[in-house]
Design a protein around this motif. Sequence first.
Motif, PDB file in Angstrom:
ATOM      1  N   LYS A  59       6.079  -7.434   3.446  1.00 51.86           N
ATOM      2  CA  LYS A  59       4.993  -8.405   3.289  1.00 51.86           C
ATOM      3  C   LYS A  59       3.921  -7.861   2.339  1.00 51.86           C
ATOM      4  O   LYS A  59       3.418  -8.574   1.467  1.00 51.86           O
ATOM      5  N   ILE A  60       3.567  -6.604   2.538  1.00 54.64           N
ATOM      6  CA  ILE A  60       2.528  -5.983   1.715  1.00 54.64           C
ATOM      7  C   ILE A  60       2.969  -5.913   0.253  1.00 54.64           C
ATOM      8  O   ILE A  60       2.198  -6.217  -0.669  1.00 54.64           O
ATOM      9  N   PHE A  61       4.225  -5.517   0.038  1.00 55.02           N
ATOM     10  CA  PHE A  61       4.744  -5.451  -1.326  1.00 55.02           C
ATOM     11  C   PHE A  61       4.744  -6.821  -1.982  1.00 55.02           C
ATOM     12  O   PHE A  61       4.289  -6.985  -3.128  1.00 55.02           O
ATOM     13  N   LEU A  62       5.245  -7.833  -1.300  1.00 52.91           N
ATOM     14  CA  LEU A  62       5.329  -9.184  -1.870  1.00 52.91           C
ATOM     15  C   LEU A  62       3.940  -9.762  -2.112  1.00 52.91           C
ATOM     16  O   LEU A  62       3.717 -10.465  -3.106  1.00 52.91           O
ATOM     17  N   ALA A  63       2.981  -9.473  -1.236  1.00 52.03           N
ATOM     18  CA  ALA A  63       1.605  -9.939  -1.459  1.00 52.03           C
ATOM     19  C   ALA A  63       1.020  -9.292  -2.704  1.00 52.03           C
ATOM     20  O   ALA A  63       0.310  -9.941  -3.481  1.00 52.03           O
ATOM     21  N   SER A  64       1.350  -8.021  -2.924  1.00 54.34           N
ATOM     22  CA  SER A  64       0.832  -7.320  -4.105  1.00 54.34           C
ATOM     23  C   SER A  64       1.422  -7.865  -5.397  1.00 54.34           C
ATOM     24  O   SER A  64       0.831  -7.728  -6.462  1.00 54.34           O
ATOM     25  N   ARG A  65       2.577  -8.482  -5.312  1.00 53.86           N
ATOM     26  CA  ARG A  65       3.227  -9.067  -6.488  1.00 53.86           C
ATOM     27  C   ARG A  65       3.019 -10.580  -6.550  1.00 53.86           C
ATOM     28  O   ARG A  65       3.663 -11.265  -7.332  1.00 53.86           O
ATOM     29  N   MET A  67       3.956 -12.825  -4.577  1.00 54.31           N
ATOM     30  CA  MET A  67       5.162 -13.548  -4.202  1.00 54.31           C
ATOM     31  C   MET A  67       5.053 -14.160  -2.813  1.00 54.31           C
ATOM     32  O   MET A  67       5.990 -14.764  -2.304  1.00 54.31           O
ATOM     33  N   THR A  68       3.929 -13.972  -2.162  1.00 50.79           N
ATOM     34  CA  THR A  68       3.652 -14.615  -0.885  1.00 50.79           C
ATOM     35  C   THR A  68       2.151 -14.771  -0.784  1.00 50.79           C
ATOM     36  O   THR A  68       1.394 -14.209  -1.570  1.00 50.79           O
ATOM     37  N   THR A  69       1.685 -15.566   0.147  1.00 45.67           N
ATOM     38  CA  THR A  69       0.256 -15.821   0.256  1.00 45.67           C
ATOM     39  C   THR A  69      -0.521 -14.528   0.522  1.00 45.67           C
ATOM     40  O   THR A  69      -0.079 -13.690   1.327  1.00 45.67           O
ATOM     41  N   PRO A  70      -1.669 -14.326  -0.137  1.00 47.10           N
ATOM     42  CA  PRO A  70      -2.465 -13.113   0.086  1.00 47.10           C
ATOM     43  C   PRO A  70      -2.947 -12.979   1.523  1.00 47.10           C
ATOM     44  O   PRO A  70      -3.282 -11.892   1.969  1.00 47.10           O
ATOM     45  N   THR A  71      -3.002 -14.112   2.255  1.00 45.78           N
ATOM     46  CA  THR A  71      -3.497 -14.072   3.636  1.00 45.78           C
ATOM     47  C   THR A  71      -2.378 -13.842   4.648  1.00 45.78           C
ATOM     48  O   THR A  71      -2.589 -13.983   5.851  1.00 45.78           O
TER      49      THR A  71
END
Length: 323
Positions: A59-65, A67-71
């Motif tokens: 989740k953290i990786f995808l948020a950093s890219r 690719m998912t909601t920042p929240t």
Amino acid sequence: MTSSKDIKRALIKQLSRYRETSKESMQEIANEIGVATPTIYKWFDKTYLPTEEATDRLKIFLASRNMTTPTARISDQTAIDLIKQLRQAKDEHGYTIPEMAEIIGIHEHNLSSWFQGFSKPTALNAYHVMNFLNGRETQTNLFENLFTEQVAKSDMSMTLDDGTVYLSSRSVAEWVEKRHDNLVRDIENYISVFEESSSNLRNSLTMRVEDYFRTGEYIATGGQTYKLYWVSRKGCELIANKMTGQKGIKFTAHYIEYFHAMEQAINEPAGVEQPEPSIESLPTLEQAENNYIDTLAKAIQESSTRAEKMELIGRLNKFVSGL
């Protein structure tokens, strides 16, 4: 909070999509997430699903890219562990909450709320916290494509005749996880500093408020009209730097102006008439690098807080190590 199997499968699907569109190798992705490369292959071939800890990392990786909601939320245990490590770092280094929040790149109210147990870090906040704990730059490489992607997702953007794209401050507020009225207040503070400064930037580059922000309004549910600002990429960069105080605002605007102009001149096709400043008035690459180092060194000397000095020293070290 635990993640369901459906959520884990959706995250793996997003990771697969990221791998297909990015230039990163499987090894690089695995290193960034913090798992073994064969583990990711096992996720992709549906041999097994990520553990709860690995799900948080994903989740953290995808948020950093983006690719998912920042929240996106991480598990309570991971959030508690990060907050515990932050408390320890705060005590060891003697940071105040505003100082630590500025270094990490988050709002001090968020940090205070975590310490008081009122809320927990989101996936994107967790990424910034982990970078801080690992001694890395909080902004890393997130911004390069983030503005373009946010504009593509937003139904509140506009483009001027000259091609300059502006994003609504309401969309920016959601992006940086800040209340819109607070972001408007910050923007008005930036504008007031711009207007009070009568000095021009190096090489006759002048800060123009409209290059960063333009006023607008929107009609809320119920018919009431509220103020908003249209924020350009330059404006987003200024906001993203999260530097406080007049010196920080002026310094950030200075190097944004300087390097945007240099980049434009370098990328301008040969034989095309260029607006001022012309490419002849711009420095060589070596001079530009030296000027930037001098600007950082001067800003470090003039900075009034320990947190500001440390943030600027970090930038200088990162820049020099890349030469």
